[in-house]
Design a protein around this motif. Structure first.
Motif, PDB file in Angstrom:
ATOM      1  N   UNK A 138       0.809  -1.222   0.000  1.00 59.31           N
ATOM      2  CA  UNK A 138       0.000   0.000   0.000  1.00 59.31           C
ATOM      3  C   UNK A 138       0.842   1.272   0.000  1.00 59.31           C
ATOM      4  N   UNK A 139       2.001   1.255   0.669  1.00 58.67           N
ATOM      5  CA  UNK A 139       2.818   2.475   0.764  1.00 58.67           C
ATOM      6  C   UNK A 139       4.183   2.277   0.096  1.00 58.67           C
ATOM      7  N   UNK A 140       4.226   1.467  -0.951  1.00 58.22           N
ATOM      8  CA  UNK A 140       5.455   1.250  -1.706  1.00 58.22           C
ATOM      9  C   UNK A 140       6.056   2.559  -2.201  1.00 58.22           C
ATOM     10  N   UNK A 141       5.193   3.576  -2.389  1.00 60.63           N
ATOM     11  CA  UNK A 141       5.601   4.856  -2.961  1.00 60.63           C
ATOM     12  C   UNK A 141       6.536   5.631  -2.040  1.00 60.63           C
ATOM     13  N   UNK A 142       6.634   5.230  -0.767  1.00 62.78           N
ATOM     14  CA  UNK A 142       7.551   5.917   0.147  1.00 62.78           C
ATOM     15  C   UNK A 142       8.971   5.887  -0.410  1.00 62.78           C
ATOM     16  N   UNK A 143       9.307   4.792  -1.072  1.00 62.64           N
ATOM     17  CA  UNK A 143      10.658   4.669  -1.646  1.00 62.64           C
ATOM     18  C   UNK A 143      10.928   5.789  -2.648  1.00 62.64           C
ATOM     19  N   UNK A 144       9.923   6.163  -3.434  1.00 64.11           N
ATOM     20  CA  UNK A 144      10.106   7.213  -4.438  1.00 64.11           C
ATOM     21  C   UNK A 144      10.523   8.533  -3.817  1.00 64.11           C
ATOM     22  N   UNK A 145       9.943   8.846  -2.649  1.00 63.37           N
ATOM     23  CA  UNK A 145      10.258  10.123  -2.002  1.00 63.37           C
ATOM     24  C   UNK A 145      11.657  10.131  -1.413  1.00 63.37           C
ATOM     25  N   UNK A 146      12.275   8.952  -1.311  1.00 64.76           N
ATOM     26  CA  UNK A 146      13.612   8.875  -0.718  1.00 64.76           C
ATOM     27  C   UNK A 146      14.703   8.671  -1.765  1.00 64.76           C
ATOM     28  N   UNK A 147      14.317   8.528  -3.029  1.00 63.02           N
ATOM     29  CA  UNK A 147      15.289   8.207  -4.070  1.00 63.02           C
ATOM     30  C   UNK A 147      16.369   9.267  -4.240  1.00 63.02           C
ATOM     31  N   UNK A 148      16.061  10.496  -3.791  1.00 58.82           N
ATOM     32  CA  UNK A 148      17.023  11.579  -3.968  1.00 58.82           C
ATOM     33  C   UNK A 148      18.338  11.305  -3.230  1.00 58.82           C
ATOM     34  N   UNK A 149      18.259  10.501  -2.162  1.00 56.74           N
ATOM     35  CA  UNK A 149      19.480  10.195  -1.400  1.00 56.74           C
ATOM     36  C   UNK A 149      20.212   8.990  -1.977  1.00 56.74           C
ATOM     37  N   UNK A 150      19.682   8.398  -3.037  1.00 56.69           N
ATOM     38  CA  UNK A 150      20.331   7.265  -3.683  1.00 56.69           C
ATOM     39  C   UNK A 150      19.729   5.949  -3.234  1.00 56.69           C
ATOM     40  N   UNK A 151      19.704   4.945  -4.115  1.00 57.23           N
ATOM     41  CA  UNK A 151      19.049   3.668  -3.804  1.00 57.23           C
ATOM     42  C   UNK A 151      19.686   2.919  -2.646  1.00 57.23           C
TER      43      UNK A 151
END
Length: 537
Positions: free
Chosen positions: A70-83
C-alpha cells in the motif's frame, strides 16, 4: 505452520486489494482480518511451543505485505538520497506499523492465557486501536494505515464519521471480521445451532445498520447555502527544480497568472500549494520581502481576496526560545527556527502565519529529538533538514477581512482528523489543504492522500479546497464527494463556489474520544497481563 503462514499472507493480500485508491473492492476489508484471526486460533490451539513468538512472526508477515504493497511509494520520495540509502530507510515505514500490529496480536495471545476467547477479542480491538493512536501521537508517527482510512473510496458508507472519526471505521472492520471468524470456528467446533443463529443475527445487524444509517445520512444531507468563491492553483513545478533551478519570481508569476486566468471580482481566497514560495522569508521583515510584495501587487486587482499560500519562513531569537531553535553559525547568542508555513496575505497590512505542526519523521523532524539531539550536527553537516523545522502546538484559523475562517492544513497534517477538527472548532468554515505530492511521482500515494481528505470533509462537514503543486488539486463537498479535481502533472487552476459552514459536529466537539478510551483499556489490559505473569512465577 505452513498453513498459518498462507492464511497470514492471504489476509495481507485481501487488505491490500481493499485499500484505497482501488474502488469497488472496499468490501474485502470486512473479510481481510478473518484469515489472520484463524491463523492465530490455530497456533493457540496447537501443541506447539513458543506460541507467542509464532503468533508475532506469523501476523507480522501478513501485515508487512499489506503495508508494503500500500505504501510502496515511500521509496520514491527517498530516491534523492540514492538507492543504497533509500532502500533501508524505506523499511522503517514498511516495518514499523506491522511491528506494532503484530505486538497487538501478541498481547491478544497473552490475554487468551488468562481469559476466554470473546473477552480476549474485545481486548484485541483495544490493543489495535491503542497501536493506531500511538502511531499518530509519537515522534515516529505515520497514521496512513489506520484501518478506518480504508473507507476513503467508499465514503458513502461512513457518513457517521461525523460522530466517531476514522476510529469508528476501525471498530466496524474488526467487529465484522470477528463475527465472521466466530461463525467459522463455531461450525468447526460444532457449536449449538442457537449460538450460531445469534452470531448470524449479530453479523447482519453490525453490517447493515451502520451502512443503512450512513446511506440515509448521505442522501438526506443538505448543505446550508452560504457561498464563497475559491480558486486553487496547481503550478506543476517539478519539486526537484523548485529550489535553485527555477527563480522564485518566475514561480510566483506562474501562480499569479493561473489565479488571474479564472479569478472573479467576488473571489475570496486564492489557495496556492505547500512551499509555493520556496525562497526563505524572515517573518519579522515580511513587509519588505520581494515575494510578499509580488503577491500584494497581484491582489491589487482583487480587493476582497486573500492569498493562502505555502512558504518557507524563519524567525530569529536572542535566546533559545524553542526546543527546535538552532544556533546561527558565526553569530554568538543568535538562534533561529525554520518553518514549513502557511501564510495568509490580504489587501491590508495584516499577514497571518501558521507553522506546520505534524512534521514528517526524518525529513522534517528528528524523532525523539531531545534524546537524539547529538545527531543534529551530523544532519546539518550533511545539508539535511532533519530536526531543523520548528512547529506550533495548537492549530491556527486564518480570518479574511470579511470574517471567513479557513483552516490551513499542510500536506501530512491532513491525515490527522482530530487536528483538523480543532481548527474547525476554533471557527474554520472550510478546510484549505496545501500540499506537494510530486515527490511520490505518479503512484497511488497521491491518490490515497486525496481520498483521505474526503474523510476530513465528513468528520467536520466542511468543504475541502485542496491545492497541490504536482499532485491532484480538488474541491470536496461536505458529504465527501469530489466535485472537481485536476489531472496529475498538469498546470491548471480550478474555481468553485463552496458553502461555508459554522455548525459543529459531534466529532469536532469531542475529537478522538474512541482511541483515548480504547488506549486506557489497552493499558489496563497490559497491566493485568503483567500482574498475572507475576503471580504465575
Amino acid at each position: 505452520m505452513k498453513k498459518n503462514l498462507l492464511l497470514s499472507i492471504f489476509s495481507g493480500l485481501l487488505l491490500w486489494v481493499a485499500w484505497p485508491p482501488t474502488q469497488f473492492t472496499t468490501v474485502f476489508l470486512f473479510v481481510g482480518m478473518a484469515p489472520m484471526l484463524l491463523a492465530m486460533e490455530n497456533i493457540i490451539r496447537s501443541e506447539a511451543t513458543g506460541k507467542g513468538k509464532k503468533i508475532f512472526n506469523t501476523t507480522f508477515l501478513g501485515f508487512f505485505i499489506w503495508n508494503t504493497l500500500c505504501v510502496y511509494w515511500v521509496y520514491n520520495s527517498l530516491k534523492i538520497v540514492g538507492p543504497v540509502v533509500a532502500a533501508p530507510l524505506s523499511l522503517i515505514p514498511y516495518s514499523l506499523g506491522p511491528l506494532l500490529m503484530a505486538t497487538a496480536c501478541w498481547l491478544y495471545y497473552r490475554v487468551r492465557l488468562i481469559a476466554g476467547r470473546k473477552l480476549s477479542l474485545v481486548a484485541l480491538v483495544c490493543f489495535w486501536i491503542g497501536y493506531e493512536y500511538l502511531h499518530q501521537s509519537w515522534d515516529l508517527n505515520f497514521p496512513w494505515m489506520t484501518l478506518g482510512n480504508g473507507f476513503a473510496t467508499s465514503h458513502k458508507w461512513v457518513q457517521w464519521y461525523e460522530y466517531t472519526g476514522v476510529y469508528g471505521g476501525t471498530i466496524w472492520v474488526w467487529a465484522i471480521n470477528i463475527l465472521l471468524f466466530l461463525l467459522y470456528v463455531g461450525l468447526r467446533e460444532a457449536q449449538a445451532v442457537q449460538v450460531r443463529k445469534k452470531l448470524i443475527v449479530s453479523f447482519t445487524l453490525v453490517l447493515i445498520l451502520p451502512l443503512g444509517f450512513s446511506l440515509y445520512k448521505y442522501y438526506s444531507y443538505k448543505e446550508q447555502v452560504n457561498p464563497s468563491n475559491i480558486v486553487v492553483a496547481q503550478p506543476n513545478i517539478d519539486p526537484y527544480e523548485k529550489e535553485g533551478t527555477i527563480p522564485v519570481y518566475d514561480q510566483i508569476a506562474t501562480l499569479t497568472q493561473l489565479s488571474d486566468s479564472i479569478g472573479q471580482r467576488n473571489t475570496e481566497y486564492f489557495i496556492w500549494p505547500e512551499t509555493a514560495i520556496s525562497e526563505d522569508m524572515d517573518e519579522d521583515h515580511i513587509y519588505t520581502d520581494n515575494s510578499y510584495l509580488q503577491v500584494k501587487k497581484f491582489l491589487n486587482k482583487f480587493k476582497n481576496a486573500n492569498v493562502l499560500t505555502g512558504g518557507e519562513t524563519h524567525k530569529f531569537y536572542t535566546k533559545q526560545a524553542t526546543k527546535t531553535a538552532s544556533k546561527l553559525p558565526n553569530q554568538p547568542g543568535i538562534y533561529y527556527d525554520r518553518f514549513s508555513t502557511a501564510i495568509n496575505i490580504e489587501n491590508s497590512a495584516k499577514v497571518q502565519f501558521y507553522h506546520k505542526s505534524r512534521l514528517v519523521p526524518g525529513a522534517e523532524l528528528l524523532p525523539f529529538g531531545s534524546a537524539l539531539s547529538f545527531l543534529k550536527p551530523a544532519f546539518e553537516h550533511l545539508g539535511g533538514a532533519t530536526g531543523a523545522y520548528g512547529m506550533q502546538t495548537e492549530p491556527t484559523v486564518f480570518y479574511s477581512q470579511s470574517g471567513i475562517g479557513a483552516a490551513p492544513v499542510i500536506c501530512f497534517e491532513s491525515i490527522w482528523g482530530e487536528w483538523v477538527a480543532k481548527s474547525v472548532k476554533q471557527g474554520a468554515q472550510f478546510i484549505a489543504i496545501i500540499t506537494n505530492d510530486g515527490w511520490w511521482e505518479n503512484t497511488s500515494g497521491k491518490d490515497q492522500h486525496l481520498d483521505y481528505a474526503k474523510l476530513r470533509a465528513i468528520e467536520t462537514r466542511r468543504w475541502v479546497c485542496r491545492s497541490a503543486n504536482t499532485g491532484i488539486s480538488a474541491f470536496i463537498n461536505q458529504r465527501g464527494d469530489i466535485v472537481q479535481q485536476s489531472k496529475w502533472w498538469v498546470r491548471t487552476a480550478l474555481k468553485q463556489d463552496i458553502n461555508l459552514n459554522s455548525d459543529i459536529t459531534f466529532y469536532v466537539e469531542y475529537g478522538d474520544y474512541i482511541p483515548k478510551a480504547a488506549s486506557i483499556l489497552a493499558v489496563l489490559g497490559i497491566f493485568l497481563i503483567g500482574i498475572k505473569k507475576g503471580f504465575s512465577h
